[in-house]
Design a protein around this motif. Structure first.
Motif, mmCIF file in Angstrom:
data_model
loop_
_atom_site.group_PDB
_atom_site.id
_atom_site.type_symbol
_atom_site.label_atom_id
_atom_site.label_comp_id
_atom_site.label_asym_id
_atom_site.label_seq_id
_atom_site.Cartn_x
_atom_site.Cartn_y
_atom_site.Cartn_z
ATOM 1 N N SER A 344 0.842 -1.193 0.000
ATOM 2 C CA SER A 344 0.000 0.000 0.000
ATOM 3 C C SER A 344 0.880 1.247 0.000
ATOM 4 C CB SER A 344 -0.887 0.016 1.250
ATOM 5 O OG SER A 344 -1.656 1.191 1.320
ATOM 6 N N LEU A 345 0.322 2.338 -0.443
ATOM 7 C CA LEU A 345 0.974 3.618 -0.206
ATOM 8 C C LEU A 345 0.869 3.942 1.273
ATOM 9 C CD1 LEU A 345 -0.329 5.775 -3.229
ATOM 10 C CD2 LEU A 345 1.922 4.725 -2.969
ATOM 11 N N THR A 346 1.900 4.543 1.831
ATOM 12 C CA THR A 346 1.885 4.886 3.244
ATOM 13 C C THR A 346 2.155 6.374 3.428
ATOM 14 O OG1 THR A 346 4.233 4.285 3.424
ATOM 15 C CG2 THR A 346 2.625 2.598 3.994
ATOM 16 N N GLU A 347 1.469 6.949 4.392
ATOM 17 C CA GLU A 347 1.656 8.373 4.662
ATOM 18 C C GLU A 347 3.068 8.638 5.171
ATOM 19 O OE1 GLU A 347 -1.295 10.847 6.443
ATOM 20 O OE2 GLU A 347 -2.782 9.229 6.380
ATOM 21 N N LYS A 348 3.611 9.772 4.736
ATOM 22 C CA LYS A 348 4.933 10.185 5.193
ATOM 23 C C LYS A 348 4.762 11.230 6.297
ATOM 24 C CE LYS A 348 7.043 7.729 2.032
ATOM 25 N NZ LYS A 348 5.872 7.110 1.397
ATOM 26 N N PRO A 349 5.471 11.078 7.409
ATOM 27 C CA PRO A 349 5.325 12.041 8.506
ATOM 28 C C PRO A 349 5.661 13.455 8.071
ATOM 29 C CG PRO A 349 6.572 10.102 9.203
ATOM 30 C CD PRO A 349 6.428 10.020 7.705
ATOM 31 N N ARG A 350 4.847 14.401 8.509
ATOM 32 C CA ARG A 350 5.135 15.823 8.292
ATOM 33 C C ARG A 350 6.004 16.315 9.454
ATOM 34 N NH1 ARG A 350 4.097 16.098 3.164
ATOM 35 N NH2 ARG A 350 4.155 13.854 3.359
ATOM 36 N N PRO A 351 6.773 17.346 9.257
ATOM 37 C CA PRO A 351 7.648 17.853 10.328
ATOM 38 C C PRO A 351 6.926 18.107 11.630
ATOM 39 C CG PRO A 351 8.187 18.936 8.258
ATOM 40 C CD PRO A 351 6.965 18.103 7.995
#
Length: 357
Positions: A344-351
């Motif tokens: 799956s695509l996974t969310e990337k953490p924002r700063p």
């Protein structure tokens, strides 16, 4: 007496959309949005092609980043489960994915890479491959022509001509299941197989696209212990609003219609295409959401420095009308490796989510 005029080819306008996509990809490469050393060999007079606007380059970057991620994951999970995998690219056009995979770190994990497109497109691509030292070197010296020069076979790569709108049992099955010179299966349902549909199904009637997907679903289901079957779709959707109507009218002026868009007015409706055809799970995201949540902030920062963009609202509007759908069909009577549940695509953490302000 002059000969009668030749009838217009109704599919020529659809085939020309591949030229647009290839030039857009070349532009994104030249502007350093993405890396692809092979695309220039598939674009006529590549050095003379003008750059596309930043809006197009960014869209190409988002599309490429997300699909590359899903494909790489598929190959890696296959490797983790001790198997090679197959990839079938339908309506492949000038796509260079085979060459990028075949020169990458997981090149030995691809047992078969099959591309299918109109006969005119496969013939054109074969000519480009034979003309390019870079492309032909990757395909390999054992590559041979078939079907009057409209198909190409090597040990891994197969380029095949077919009209995907026709009945798969007659147009597709003879090409994709039996190699033209032997009884060896080209498509093995015991090996994890990924289907790619990049701007393909939207040009087909809903009935034709469902029949096509159903054929693959049935082909794998016939083997009780079949391997996972995955699919990735990239296309426009939700075209009932003012933006969509403008897009449709612009395409109609080029003799291009989008019959496959009508059944999918929202991004939430896109997974139903697969869930209604025996697939175990399916998800869809708009390119806008992918850009905002699924691409690493560092990469977005790099992209922001390449070109000035003063059309942020227009960019968001365009990206909101394109989506990527990914789905998987697992065997019903066998326990699949749990690793496939992580495809799956996974969310990337924002700063700010890391506590860094």
């Amino acid at each position: 007496m002059l000969p009668p005029p030749r009838p217009a080819d109704p599919d020529n306008s659809i085939r020309l959309t591949d030229n647009d996509a290839a030039i857009a990809r070349l532009s994104a490469v030249n502007k350093q949005y993405i890396s692809d050393p092979f695309i220039k060999s598939l674009v006529p007079r590549a050095h003379l092609q003008p750059s596309r606007p930043p809006l197009i380059n960014i869209g190409t970057h988002v599309r490429t980043t997300a699909i590359d991620d899903l494909v790489q994951q598929w190959v890696q999970i296959s490797s983790q489960t001790g198997q090679t995998c197959q990839i079938v690219s339908l309506g492949a056009g000038s796509d260079t994915r085979y060459w990028r995979l075949a020169t990458g770190p997981h090149k030995n994990m691809i047992s078969a890479y099959i591309e299918i497109d109109f006969m005119e497109n496969t013939t054109k691509k074969i000519m480009a491959i034979r003309k390019s030292k870079e492309l032909s070197a990757v395909v390999g010296p054992e590559a041979r022509l078939a079907l009057g020069g409209t198909a190409l076979h090597s040990s891994v790569y197969h380029l095949l001509p077919a009209d995907l709108r026709e009945t798969p049992a007659t147009a597709l099955a003879p090409l994709i299941t039996i190699a033209d010179d032997s009884s060896k299966l080209c498509l093995d349902p015991s090996i994890p197989t990924l289907l790619l549909f990049e701007c393909v199904l939207v040009y087909m009637s809903p009935e034709s696209s469902s029949t096509l997907i159903q054929w693959f679903s049935d082909y794998f289901s016939k083997l009780p212990q079949h391997a996972p079957l995955g699919a990735i779709v990239y296309e426009m959707f939700g075209l009932e609003d003012s933006f969509g109507r403008v897009m449709i009218n612009n395409l109609k002026a080029r003799n291009v219609t989008l019959p496959g868009a009508a059944p999918y007015p929202t991004v939430e409706s896109l997974p139903s295409r697969f869930l209604n055809l025996k697939f175990t799970a399916a998800n869809a995201l708009t390119l806008r959401v992918i850009r905002n949540r699924y691409i690493a902030p560092q990469e977005l920062d790099r992209i922001a420095k390449l070109e000035f963009l003063d059309e942020v609202e227009e960019l968001d509007l365009v990206l909101e009308h394109y989506a990527i759908t990914w789905s998987i069909m697992l065997p019903v009577n066998a326990k699949a490796d749990p690793a496939w549940g992580r495809w799956s695509l996974t969310e990337k953490p924002r700063p700010e989510e890391d506590g860094n302000f």
